[in-house]
Design an enzyme around this catalytic site. Structure first.
Site, PDB file in Angstrom:
ATOM      1  N   GLN A   1       0.301  -0.805   0.167  1.00 26.70           N
ATOM      2  CA  GLN A   1      -0.184  -0.135   0.074  1.00 26.70           C
ATOM      3  C   GLN A   1       0.960   1.022  -0.434  1.00 26.70           C
ATOM      4  O   GLN A   1      -0.017   2.185  -0.680  1.00 26.70           O
ATOM      5  CB  GLN A   1      -0.821  -0.118   1.094  1.00 26.70           C
ATOM      6  CG  GLN A   1      -2.309  -1.259   1.512  1.00 26.70           C
ATOM      7  CD  GLN A   1      -2.496  -0.927   1.786  1.00 26.70           C
ATOM      8  OE1 GLN A   1      -2.739  -1.789   3.303  1.00 26.70           O
ATOM      9  NE2 GLN A   1      -3.975  -0.068   2.148  1.00 26.70           N
TER      10      GLN A   1
ATOM     11  N   HIS B   1      -6.935  -9.138   6.409  1.00 29.53           N
ATOM     12  CA  HIS B   1      -7.389  -8.054   6.045  1.00 29.53           C
ATOM     13  C   HIS B   1      -5.754  -7.653   4.923  1.00 29.53           C
ATOM     14  O   HIS B   1      -5.545  -7.975   3.896  1.00 29.53           O
ATOM     15  CB  HIS B   1      -8.135  -7.142   5.833  1.00 29.53           C
ATOM     16  CG  HIS B   1      -8.311  -5.728   5.323  1.00 29.53           C
ATOM     17  ND1 HIS B   1      -9.325  -5.911   4.707  1.00 29.53           N
ATOM     18  CD2 HIS B   1      -6.519  -5.272   4.417  1.00 29.53           C
ATOM     19  CE1 HIS B   1      -8.755  -4.247   3.997  1.00 29.53           C
ATOM     20  NE2 HIS B   1      -7.544  -4.403   4.193  1.00 29.53           N
TER      21      HIS B   1
HETATM   22  O1  K1U Z   1      -4.961  -2.241   5.238  1.00 29.72           O
HETATM   23  C1  K1U Z   1      -5.414  -1.431   5.342  1.00 29.72           C
HETATM   24  O2  K1U Z   1      -6.150  -0.966   4.811  1.00 29.72           O
HETATM   25  C2  K1U Z   1      -5.937  -0.697   6.387  1.00 29.72           C
HETATM   26  C3  K1U Z   1      -7.893  -1.224   6.707  1.00 29.72           C
HETATM   27  C4  K1U Z   1      -7.829  -2.585   7.892  1.00 29.72           C
HETATM   28  C5  K1U Z   1      -8.864  -3.036   8.263  1.00 29.72           C
HETATM   29  C6  K1U Z   1     -10.348  -2.335   8.398  1.00 29.72           C
HETATM   30  C7  K1U Z   1     -11.222  -3.018   8.259  1.00 29.72           C
HETATM   31  C8  K1U Z   1     -11.560  -4.395   8.903  1.00 29.72           C
HETATM   32  C9  K1U Z   1     -10.370  -4.738   7.829  1.00 29.72           C
HETATM   33  C10 K1U Z   1      -9.074  -4.171   7.802  1.00 29.72           C
HETATM   34  C11 K1U Z   1      -8.782  -0.282   7.444  1.00 29.72           C
HETATM   35  O3  K1U Z   1      -7.891   0.441   8.586  1.00 29.72           O
HETATM   36  S1  K1U Z   1      -9.384   1.527   7.043  1.00 29.72           S
HETATM   37  C12 K1U Z   1      -9.853   2.343   8.085  1.00 29.72           C
HETATM   38  C13 K1U Z   1     -10.646   1.851   9.676  1.00 29.72           C
HETATM   39  O4  K1U Z   1     -11.269   0.486   9.894  1.00 29.72           O
HETATM   40  C14 K1U Z   1     -10.916   2.370  10.911  1.00 29.72           C
HETATM   41  C15 K1U Z   1     -10.303   3.557  11.115  1.00 29.72           C
HETATM   42  C16 K1U Z   1     -10.098   4.128  12.432  1.00 29.72           C
HETATM   43  C17 K1U Z   1     -10.362   3.929  13.308  1.00 29.72           C
HETATM   44  C18 K1U Z   1     -11.134   2.278  13.523  1.00 29.72           C
HETATM   45  C19 K1U Z   1     -11.238   1.782  11.811  1.00 29.72           C
HETATM   46 ZN    ZN Z   2      -6.819  -2.612   2.761  1.00 31.26          ZN
END
Ligand code: K1U
Ligand code: ZN
Length: 175
Positions: A51, A137
């Site tokens: 990423q 993920h």
């Molecule tokens: O890999 C990524 O793109 C990061 C992604 C990870 C993720 C999110 C949700 C489920 C599985 C994996 C993120 O962090 S998206 C942002 C997010 O979920 C978040 C941001 C702030 C507070 C809580 C959650």
């Molecule tokens: Zn992701």
């Protein structure tokens, strides 16, 4: 430490399989520090090396979300899922490479993961809840898989079209 730009879908680097790391040096420690800073700044709970354009098997995560709770920044090098539960869990996932798009994804509720830490030691841990969703993920990112790949083709195409438009707008604003 520095923020690194996050690559947005669609991009061939997000579809490629990453190479295992063969050693841990100053550059890798620097990358891990930058990725943690970039993840907390986004904000996000995980980030995988592709990423930020680095095609190596390294991910960072911290799923501690409770206000006032101690952070748990984790750096996983060459992570491998060694066991998955039969029980499955649905979580509405997002992705820093696909901003503002969310969808339910079903995955094993618990997983055991083996990896190498920044200290060079092998570690194994069982993850559940949001940690299990997040680590799966992020490992998917290392194998060139995005959460939208679990959706029906039409939904995936709709999200990809929105992202192409968003990237075009961002590019225009930059000029
Ligand atoms: O890999 C990524 O793109 C990061 C992604 C990870 C993720 C999110 C949700 C489920 C599985 C994996 C993120 O962090 S998206 C942002 C997010 O979920 C978040 C941001 C702030 C507070 C809580 C959650
Ligand atoms: Zn992701």
């Amino acid at each position: 430490m520095a923020l690194r730009p996050i690559i947005l879908h669609p991009d061939p680097r997000l579809k490629a399989t990453c190479k295992p790391l063969t050693g841990i040096d100053r550059d890798i420690r620097h990358l891990a520090d930058d990725m943690l800073e970039t993840m907390y700044n986004a904000p996000g709970i995980g980030l995988a090396a592709p990423q930020v354009g680095v095609m190596s098997r390294l991910l960072v995560m911290d799923c501690v979300k409770e206000e006032g709770a101690e952070a748990r920044p984790m750096v996983l090098i060459n992570p491998e899922v060694t066991w998955t539960s039969e029980e499955r869990n649905v979580y509405e996932e997002g992705c820093l490479s696909i901003p503002e798009q969310f969808a339910d994804v079903e995955r094993p509720a618990e997983v055991e993961v083996r990896w190498i830490g920044l200290d060079g030691e092998e570690k194994t841990e069982r993850f559940d809840g949001l940690w299990a969703t997040c680590v799966q993920h992020e490992i998917d990112h290392l194998d060139g898989r995005l959460f939208i790949d679990y959706l029906k083709p039409l939904r995936r195409q709709m999200i990809t079209r929105k992202m192409v438009k968003l990237k075009r707008e961002k590019e225009r604003a930059r000029l």
